[in-house]
Write a protein that holds these residues in place. Structure first.
Motif, mmCIF file in Angstrom:
data_model
loop_
_atom_site.group_PDB
_atom_site.id
_atom_site.type_symbol
_atom_site.label_atom_id
_atom_site.label_comp_id
_atom_site.label_asym_id
_atom_site.label_seq_id
_atom_site.Cartn_x
_atom_site.Cartn_y
_atom_site.Cartn_z
ATOM 1 N N UNK A 70 0.834 -1.203 0.000
ATOM 2 C CA UNK A 70 0.000 0.000 0.000
ATOM 3 C C UNK A 70 0.871 1.257 0.000
ATOM 4 N N UNK A 71 0.352 2.368 -0.514
ATOM 5 C CA UNK A 71 1.128 3.614 -0.518
ATOM 6 C C UNK A 71 1.381 4.108 0.908
ATOM 7 N N UNK A 72 2.406 4.913 1.055
ATOM 8 C CA UNK A 72 2.677 5.528 2.352
ATOM 9 C C UNK A 72 1.489 6.404 2.737
ATOM 10 N N UNK A 73 0.983 6.225 3.922
ATOM 11 C CA UNK A 73 -0.312 6.800 4.292
ATOM 12 C C UNK A 73 -0.350 8.334 4.260
ATOM 13 N N UNK A 74 0.772 8.984 4.523
ATOM 14 C CA UNK A 74 0.796 10.449 4.578
ATOM 15 C C UNK A 74 1.444 11.076 3.336
ATOM 16 N N UNK A 75 1.526 10.323 2.267
ATOM 17 C CA UNK A 75 2.232 10.774 1.076
ATOM 18 C C UNK A 75 1.639 12.067 0.507
ATOM 19 N N UNK A 76 0.317 12.183 0.530
ATOM 20 C CA UNK A 76 -0.344 13.358 -0.039
ATOM 21 C C UNK A 76 -1.077 14.171 1.025
ATOM 22 N N UNK A 77 -0.543 14.155 2.251
ATOM 23 C CA UNK A 77 -1.184 14.881 3.347
ATOM 24 C C UNK A 77 -1.253 16.380 3.075
ATOM 25 N N UNK A 78 -0.222 16.923 2.436
ATOM 26 C CA UNK A 78 -0.217 18.361 2.144
ATOM 27 C C UNK A 78 -1.331 18.757 1.181
ATOM 28 N N UNK A 80 -4.289 17.425 1.292
ATOM 29 C CA UNK A 80 -5.572 17.136 1.916
ATOM 30 C C UNK A 80 -6.190 15.830 1.447
ATOM 31 N N UNK A 81 -5.347 14.854 1.090
ATOM 32 C CA UNK A 81 -5.835 13.549 0.639
ATOM 33 C C UNK A 81 -5.550 12.492 1.705
ATOM 34 N N UNK A 82 -6.428 11.516 1.794
ATOM 35 C CA UNK A 82 -6.215 10.401 2.701
ATOM 36 C C UNK A 82 -6.452 9.095 1.958
ATOM 37 N N UNK A 83 -5.977 8.016 2.560
ATOM 38 C CA UNK A 83 -6.043 6.705 1.931
ATOM 39 C C UNK A 83 -7.339 5.998 2.347
ATOM 40 N N UNK A 84 -8.277 5.889 1.397
ATOM 41 C CA UNK A 84 -9.528 5.163 1.649
ATOM 42 C C UNK A 84 -9.296 3.696 1.304
ATOM 43 N N UNK A 85 -9.646 2.796 2.209
ATOM 44 C CA UNK A 85 -9.300 1.388 2.040
ATOM 45 C C UNK A 85 -10.538 0.505 2.191
ATOM 46 N N UNK A 86 -10.691 -0.438 1.262
ATOM 47 C CA UNK A 86 -11.786 -1.404 1.304
ATOM 48 C C UNK A 86 -11.219 -2.823 1.327
ATOM 49 N N UNK A 87 -11.943 -3.718 1.987
ATOM 50 C CA UNK A 87 -11.524 -5.111 2.101
ATOM 51 C C UNK A 87 -12.545 -5.992 1.394
ATOM 52 N N UNK A 88 -12.117 -6.769 0.411
ATOM 53 C CA UNK A 88 -12.992 -7.723 -0.280
ATOM 54 C C UNK A 88 -12.844 -9.085 0.390
ATOM 55 N N UNK A 89 -13.984 -9.634 0.830
ATOM 56 C CA UNK A 89 -13.926 -10.861 1.620
ATOM 57 C C UNK A 89 -15.178 -11.717 1.395
ATOM 58 N N UNK A 90 -15.143 -12.913 1.956
ATOM 59 C CA UNK A 90 -16.294 -13.814 1.969
ATOM 60 C C UNK A 90 -16.243 -14.625 3.254
ATOM 61 N N UNK A 126 -7.598 8.244 10.555
ATOM 62 C CA UNK A 126 -6.320 7.622 10.917
ATOM 63 C C UNK A 126 -6.103 6.334 10.140
ATOM 64 N N UNK A 127 -4.840 6.102 9.756
ATOM 65 C CA UNK A 127 -4.421 4.834 9.178
ATOM 66 C C UNK A 127 -3.237 4.341 10.010
ATOM 67 N N UNK A 128 -3.268 3.076 10.398
ATOM 68 C CA UNK A 128 -2.206 2.543 11.251
ATOM 69 C C UNK A 128 -0.870 2.524 10.518
ATOM 70 N N UNK A 153 -6.824 7.292 -3.220
ATOM 71 C CA UNK A 153 -6.582 8.606 -2.615
ATOM 72 C C UNK A 153 -7.853 9.435 -2.750
ATOM 73 N N UNK A 154 -8.390 9.884 -1.604
ATOM 74 C CA UNK A 154 -9.663 10.603 -1.559
ATOM 75 C C UNK A 154 -9.453 11.926 -0.837
ATOM 76 N N UNK A 155 -10.170 12.959 -1.304
ATOM 77 C CA UNK A 155 -10.064 14.279 -0.687
ATOM 78 C C UNK A 155 -10.764 14.313 0.662
ATOM 79 N N UNK A 156 -10.177 15.045 1.607
ATOM 80 C CA UNK A 156 -10.816 15.226 2.909
ATOM 81 C C UNK A 156 -11.914 16.285 2.863
#
Length: 235
Positions: A70-78, A80-90, A126-128, A153-156
């Motif tokens: 995954x990309x570094x979580x704070x890469x685009x902090x300046x 105002x973007x954050x990392x939106x994450x989804x989990x595909x499961x069954x 927050x992203x761990x 990457x999603x805008x805040x």
């Protein structure tokens, strides 16, 4: 009662695994997919189904690290973007799987025999650092399959659900506006003051330390013994 102290000439040391320091790669793109079969998995009670591209989990314990995928979580902090994450499961019919997800929160995944995607809204806040999924619990004789993690990457900048009919869901930006965010600010008296004000607003611990500095003149006249006693520190 006064406790009696004993002397132990030989004390056993604590044995633990040596920490693994993983280097994080620079993942490019506005969105992407990290496959579970490529994750680094720690613990027991899991099986790699290479043919179907799934990680099968049949009991609590496994930890799936996606940090290198995954990309570094704070890469685009300046920006105002954050990392939106989804989990595909069954899951099986009655798995009731509880996980610690990428935002550090604990959630029970909805059971889904046909498969589903869990969109973690708390990555807005927050992203761990370890970017790891921990399987906390799963009902006995039930199973969970994880296929992939989707990221974007999603805008805040917030748009409320009752505004969708008349507002643009995309934040429009120009290369010039973004480039300005990365130009180092000139250090002046005003820029330093603005920096301190911003830090006070965002960091409660720093704000308390500033307040302590303001109290120095008041405390300097107090008796030394009284000051020490008030701290509650023992000699």
């Amino acid at each position: 009662m006064e406790l009696q102290r004993e002397f132990f000439p030989s004390v056993r040391k604590t044995i633990m695994p040596r920490p693994i320091i993983e280097t994080q790669t620079d993942i490019l793109g506005q969105k992407g997919t990290a496959w579970a079969v490529d994750a680094k998995i720690y613990g027991y009670n899991w099986y790699l189904d290479q043919e179907q591209g799934l990680i099968e989990i049949y009991d609590a314990g496994p930890a799936l690290s996606f940090r290198h995928l995954l990309p570094r979580k704070d890469k685009y902090a300046k920006e105002g973007l954050y990392l939106r994450i989804k989990i595909a499961y069954r899951t099986t019919e009655n798995a009731n799987v509880n996980i610690r997800n990428f935002s550090g929160t604990h959630v029970t995944l909805p059971n889904s025999v046909e498969g589903d995607t869990y969109d973690d809204p708390n990555t807005y806040w927050w992203v761990t650092d370890d970017m790891t999924l921990n399987i906390n619990s799963i009902f006995s004789e039930e199973k969970l399959w994880i296929q992939r993690v989707e990221w974007e990457w999603v805008s805040k900048e917030v748009i409320y659900d009752d505004e969708l009919a008349f507002k643009d869901i995309f934040s429009r930006r120009s290369p010039e506006d973004v480039e300005k965010l990365y130009i180092p600010e000139k250090i002046t008296d005003d820029s330093v003051k603005n920096f301190l004000v911003d830090k006070i607003q965002k960091d409660d611990h720093f704000a308390k330390r500033c307040l302590m500095l303001l109290r120095q003149d008041q405390l300097i006249h107090e008796d030394l013994v009284k000051l020490f006693t008030d701290t509650g520190i023992e000699l």
